[in-house]
Design a protein around this motif. Structure first.
Motif, PDB file in Angstrom:
ATOM      1  N   PRO A  26       0.833  -1.198   0.000  1.00 14.96           N
ATOM      2  CA  PRO A  26       0.000   0.000   0.000  1.00 14.96           C
ATOM      3  C   PRO A  26       0.873   1.256   0.000  1.00 14.96           C
ATOM      4  N   VAL A  27       0.436   2.272  -0.724  1.00 15.47           N
ATOM      5  CA  VAL A  27       1.186   3.525  -0.778  1.00 15.47           C
ATOM      6  C   VAL A  27       1.054   4.278   0.538  1.00 15.47           C
ATOM      7  N   ALA A  28      -0.158   4.347   1.079  1.00 11.07           N
ATOM      8  CA  ALA A  28      -0.391   5.084   2.322  1.00 11.07           C
ATOM      9  C   ALA A  28      -0.167   4.163   3.515  1.00 11.07           C
ATOM     10  N   GLY A  29       0.210   4.761   4.627  1.00 14.25           N
ATOM     11  CA  GLY A  29       0.377   3.985   5.843  1.00 14.25           C
ATOM     12  C   GLY A  29       1.523   4.501   6.678  1.00 14.25           C
ATOM     13  N   ASP A  30       1.755   3.776   7.750  1.00 14.02           N
ATOM     14  CA  ASP A  30       2.813   4.146   8.677  1.00 14.02           C
ATOM     15  C   ASP A  30       4.137   3.539   8.226  1.00 14.02           C
ATOM     16  N   ALA A  31       5.084   3.490   9.146  1.00 17.07           N
ATOM     17  CA  ALA A  31       6.391   2.912   8.857  1.00 17.07           C
ATOM     18  C   ALA A  31       6.322   1.391   8.754  1.00 17.07           C
ATOM     19  N   LEU A  32       5.187   0.793   9.138  1.00 17.69           N
ATOM     20  CA  LEU A  32       4.972  -0.646   9.061  1.00 17.69           C
ATOM     21  C   LEU A  32       3.711  -0.890   8.235  1.00 17.69           C
ATOM     22  N   ARG A  33       3.844  -1.605   7.128  1.00 21.72           N
ATOM     23  CA  ARG A  33       2.700  -1.835   6.225  1.00 21.72           C
ATOM     24  C   ARG A  33       2.639  -3.313   5.852  1.00 21.72           C
ATOM     25  N   THR A  34       1.446  -3.783   5.572  1.00 20.83           N
ATOM     26  CA  THR A  34       1.246  -5.176   5.185  1.00 20.83           C
ATOM     27  C   THR A  34       0.923  -5.244   3.702  1.00 20.83           C
ATOM     28  N   GLY A  35       1.603  -6.159   3.016  1.00 23.15           N
ATOM     29  CA  GLY A  35       1.384  -6.360   1.589  1.00 23.15           C
ATOM     30  C   GLY A  35       1.570  -7.820   1.243  1.00 23.15           C
TER      31      GLY A  35
END
Length: 165
Positions: A136-145
């Motif tokens: 995901p482009v948006a999010g915090d310093a930790l993202r799930t993909g």
């Protein structure tokens, strides 16, 4: 006469480096000052650490460095030891040998941003088949993909963690 020849020789030797220098001039190929307005870097710009979701060892399988400008995303990657067999059940052995260890390269130019997600494509193997990361482009310093290699039936969940600058 000898003094004149010696003087001219010294003058030629001293003048040669000065003559070899070119005057700075505008570069028509686009190097130098930016002609247009600069845009700020996108939210994906920088370093990322990729870990398989749920890995009790929290072992990074990959590192990314991204350059993000609008819908354009480019960058490089490096693969780490747990990358081989990433689709196998956890926990993975720590001493496993793998042809991809410390292999790196450039992300493919067909990587893109669309509808709030970035698709990153790398081709680390000799077969040249695409490995795909969706983040995901948006999010915090930790993202799930997700990550999917060509030999996997379905993608697996991975965590993208921003590395300290």
């Amino acid at each position: 006469m000898r003094t004149l020849i010696l003087g001219l020789s010294c003058l030629i030797l001293a003048a040669t480096p000065a003559l070899a220098q070119k005057r700075p001039r505008p570069d028509p190929s686009g190097h130098g000052e930016d002609a247009g307005r600069l845009t700020p870097a996108g939210p994906l710009q920088g370093g990322w650490r990729i870990v398989r979701a749920g890995d009790p060892a929290d072992a990074a399988v990959m590192g990314l460095h991204l350059i993000h400008d609008g819908n354009l995303v480019e960058g490089s990657y490096v693969l780490f030891q747990p990358f081989c067999g990433i689709e196998m059940p956890l926990p993975r052995p720590a001493a496993e040998d793998c042809e991809f260890i410390d292999l790196g390269g450039q992300l493919e130019p067909e990587s893109f941003v669309r509808q709030g997600w970035v698709r990153l494509i790398l081709r680390p193997g000799a077969d040249g088949l695409p490995h795909v990361l969706d983040m995901p482009v948006a999010g915090d310093a930790l993202r799930t993909g997700t990550y999917q290699s060509p030999n996997m039936d379905a993608p697996i969940t991975v965590t993208f963690e921003r590395t300290p600058e």
